[in-house]
Design a protein around this motif. Sequence first.
Motif, PDB file in Angstrom:
ATOM      1  N   ILE A 182       0.833  -1.203   0.000  1.00  0.00           N
ATOM      2  CA  ILE A 182       0.000   0.000   0.000  1.00  0.00           C
ATOM      3  C   ILE A 182       0.867   1.252   0.000  1.00  0.00           C
ATOM      4  O   ILE A 182       0.553   2.248  -0.673  1.00  0.00           O
ATOM      5  CB  ILE A 182      -0.946   0.007   1.213  1.00  0.00           C
TER       6      ILE A 182
ATOM      7  N   THR B 253      -8.731  -4.939  -0.890  1.00  0.00           N
ATOM      8  CA  THR B 253      -7.699  -5.347  -1.842  1.00  0.00           C
ATOM      9  C   THR B 253      -8.012  -6.699  -2.476  1.00  0.00           C
ATOM     10  O   THR B 253      -7.683  -6.932  -3.642  1.00  0.00           O
ATOM     11  CB  THR B 253      -6.306  -5.397  -1.182  1.00  0.00           C
TER      12      THR B 253
ATOM     13  N   TRP C 176     -10.489  -5.997  -5.145  1.00  0.00           N
ATOM     14  CA  TRP C 176      -9.778  -5.418  -6.286  1.00  0.00           C
ATOM     15  C   TRP C 176      -9.095  -6.524  -7.090  1.00  0.00           C
ATOM     16  O   TRP C 176      -9.185  -6.567  -8.334  1.00  0.00           O
ATOM     17  CB  TRP C 176      -8.765  -4.419  -5.764  1.00  0.00           C
TER      18      TRP C 176
ATOM     19  N   HIS D 155      -3.897  -9.213   3.410  1.00  0.00           N
ATOM     20  CA  HIS D 155      -4.837  -8.398   2.645  1.00  0.00           C
ATOM     21  C   HIS D 155      -5.835  -7.676   3.552  1.00  0.00           C
ATOM     22  O   HIS D 155      -6.231  -6.546   3.254  1.00  0.00           O
ATOM     23  CB  HIS D 155      -5.570  -9.256   1.616  1.00  0.00           C
TER      24      HIS D 155
ATOM     25  N   SER E 258      -5.860  -3.722   3.447  1.00  0.00           N
ATOM     26  CA  SER E 258      -7.118  -3.067   3.105  1.00  0.00           C
ATOM     27  C   SER E 258      -7.482  -2.014   4.139  1.00  0.00           C
ATOM     28  O   SER E 258      -7.870  -0.890   3.794  1.00  0.00           O
ATOM     29  CB  SER E 258      -8.247  -4.098   3.002  1.00  0.00           C
TER      30      SER E 258
END
Length: 368
Positions: free
Chosen positions: A81, A174, A177, A242, A246
């Motif tokens: 990130i 994420t 996504w 994740h 996120s």
Amino acid sequence: MQEANLTKPVFKKSGNDDFFKELHQEVQEIVLINKNIQLRIIYKSIFFIVLYFIFYICILLFGNRLQLLYLFYILTGITMILVFFNTFHDAVHGAVFKARKNNEKLTCILELFGSNSFIWKKRHLLLHHPYPNMQFWDIDVKQSDIVRIFPDSKWFQFHRYQHIYMWFLYFFYTLNWLLIRDFKDFFGIKDNYVKRVVNIPKAEYVKLFAAKLFYLLMMIVVPAMALEQPVINIISPFLVMHFVASAFGVTALLSTHADEDADFPMPPEDGIIDTTWAAYQISKTKDFSTESPVANFLFGGFNHHVAHHLFPAVAHTYYPYITPIIRRHAQKHNLSYRSYPLHEAIRSHFVLLKKNGSTENLFATGDL
């Protein structure tokens, strides 16, 4: 409003007294003249990219101890990130290097994370940046039945609890996504904003699947082969990675456009917006924790979001110097500049979800 009847919005032309001309000139003369600030983003990008690979290698070197396996997966996710915030995002805007081709090469790091840089750039540059918060154009606030954003959107009874359940769903940002959102952009038919503004080259379809296969091999298969761990002990920290990534990423994304005072205008039927581009940008974005050195280092300019929308092609390392100038000019011209501490921005988003979870006044977002 039907998507087929959409007219591309056009902003009102700025006059000789437009505040942005004065603002832009001052930023050019006082801030952007310092080229050393530009070098900082290059050093910062190298640092976070190297750190990402160090943490990934640590997964392979120390992952036979379960506690360290979880630790380094989580650190790899957080650093992913950080690379997105501080490197990829600026490269998309051509703000890291002078040469366009070097910025283009740098954006390919998103493929390393299992996504597609081409489709993200089109979403961001053609749909979000020109028309933030505008219904039928800004894809980042596209309507979804899961959570209600727009006052005129359909209401379901479960929206009464969106201020509770959305905080759990944000942990899947994420993964959504990686496994859903990209495929919707490439193959979705209904309300596909991206395909309205761009034709996706066939090569990008190949890159889409290749990137996701490479990412899963890198993050699951290679550790499973290199470590003396059962597969479940690889998949579990991968998922935790994740969830944490996120939570960290969504913190910044929620704090820039979706607060209790945000509005989500319908595009005018004739396509003519009765305000200038710069005035619109400053009215639809907000800052958070701009005085915090930690936030400035971690969030890559997302916390200086007004500066980013007004100067998108400028490296985020300049934004702490640009924001005070924006604040002064906004006050001078009676424009609504908003900035909050991070915790207050998150609270405001919670208030928005709760307030708009009622039948009377509602707001909902699909793809944040």
